[in-house]
Write a protein that holds these residues in place. Sequence first.
Motif, PDB file in Angstrom:
ATOM      1  N   THR A 174      90.661  61.634  17.183  1.00  0.00           N
ATOM      2  CA  THR A 174      91.630  60.914  16.367  1.00  0.00           C
ATOM      3  C   THR A 174      91.684  61.479  14.954  1.00  0.00           C
ATOM      4  O   THR A 174      90.696  62.008  14.438  1.00  0.00           O
ATOM      5  N   THR A 175      92.843  61.361  14.341  1.00  0.00           N
ATOM      6  CA  THR A 175      93.015  61.815  12.965  1.00  0.00           C
ATOM      7  C   THR A 175      92.938  60.671  11.967  1.00  0.00           C
ATOM      8  O   THR A 175      93.024  60.897  10.766  1.00  0.00           O
ATOM      9  N   ILE A 176      92.802  59.446  12.463  1.00  0.00           N
ATOM     10  CA  ILE A 176      92.725  58.271  11.592  1.00  0.00           C
ATOM     11  C   ILE A 176      91.455  57.506  11.930  1.00  0.00           C
ATOM     12  O   ILE A 176      91.231  57.170  13.095  1.00  0.00           O
ATOM     13  N   VAL A 184     101.323  58.240  10.229  1.00  0.00           N
ATOM     14  CA  VAL A 184     100.734  59.143  11.207  1.00  0.00           C
ATOM     15  C   VAL A 184     101.785  60.166  11.667  1.00  0.00           C
ATOM     16  O   VAL A 184     102.936  59.802  11.921  1.00  0.00           O
ATOM     17  N   HIS A 194     107.084  61.524  11.493  1.00  0.00           N
ATOM     18  CA  HIS A 194     106.045  60.687  10.901  1.00  0.00           C
ATOM     19  C   HIS A 194     106.435  59.223  11.074  1.00  0.00           C
ATOM     20  O   HIS A 194     107.612  58.877  10.945  1.00  0.00           O
ATOM     21  N   TYR A 217     100.289  61.500  19.678  1.00  0.00           N
ATOM     22  CA  TYR A 217      99.517  61.605  18.440  1.00  0.00           C
ATOM     23  C   TYR A 217      99.012  63.049  18.281  1.00  0.00           C
ATOM     24  O   TYR A 217      99.089  63.852  19.232  1.00  0.00           O
TER      25      TYR A 217
END
Length: 275
Positions: A174-176, A184, A194, A217
């Motif tokens: 995950t990037t978050i 995101v 986005h 994602y």
Amino acid sequence: MPGTHPNAGPAPAAVDRRRLLLAALPATALPATALLAAGCAPSAERARNEPDDRRPLALVYRGPQGCAGCAPAVANLLRRARRPYRVTYVGPGTGTPLSAEALADAELYVQPGGGADLDGAWRQLRGSADMMRDWVRGGGSYLGLCFGAYLAGRDPGFDLLPGDTNGYIDSPGTTIHHQRDTVVPVKWRGKRRHMYFQDGPAFFLDDGADADVLATYPNGDAAVVVAPYGKGRVGVSGPHPEADRSWYEEQGLRNPDGVRLDLAYELVEATTRRR
């Protein structure tokens, strides 16, 4: 703003789908100027001028688990769609219970974001599960946004998806890594876009599932999915395509694409499209 509004959606981690979250969504309705689709055809203008009783009916859940502005944001979006809807709020406190009678006249049912307690919401909704599945199977359309997308999954949920959900922030790669409101990046039908995001789900489809993944994602997990269910369709989104400019301004966020609602309209149309 932490502490101002209820959370947009829970993050049911692999080890604990039942934790409570405390983050927020803004409670502002969508401005009319932000909602008009660009380049509307004359047929769309004619549809907007049709009497309300000739428009398809959408039911939007507005129970105690939702934030103050989540259901109105979706309602305004639907009223200004290319094929506009008349909207009725359903759920505790609205005067219209979620019932088979209410669903019988509806084309679309929307479960918005805004929940903070998945189990608590499910205790209020589980009595409607069989009814909801029967309605979608018979040709209805379910649209779940963030918290409403979690509720389209299983354990707990309506079990409308060919797979299940889990919080994106808990996914490998995950990037978050936090529950705060943010933006995101996604790949929407092959193009980078986005979207407003606050601890929404990712979708994990069964092998060979009949489903259209509209967006992914950065780690490749499905972010927006539309799938058939019997004669009906189910559309779910982890991010918030319905977020208007005020959502970004209240949280001090910027969308690199500009604040646009084209993805929201595309998701609605894909969810209500018939084969």
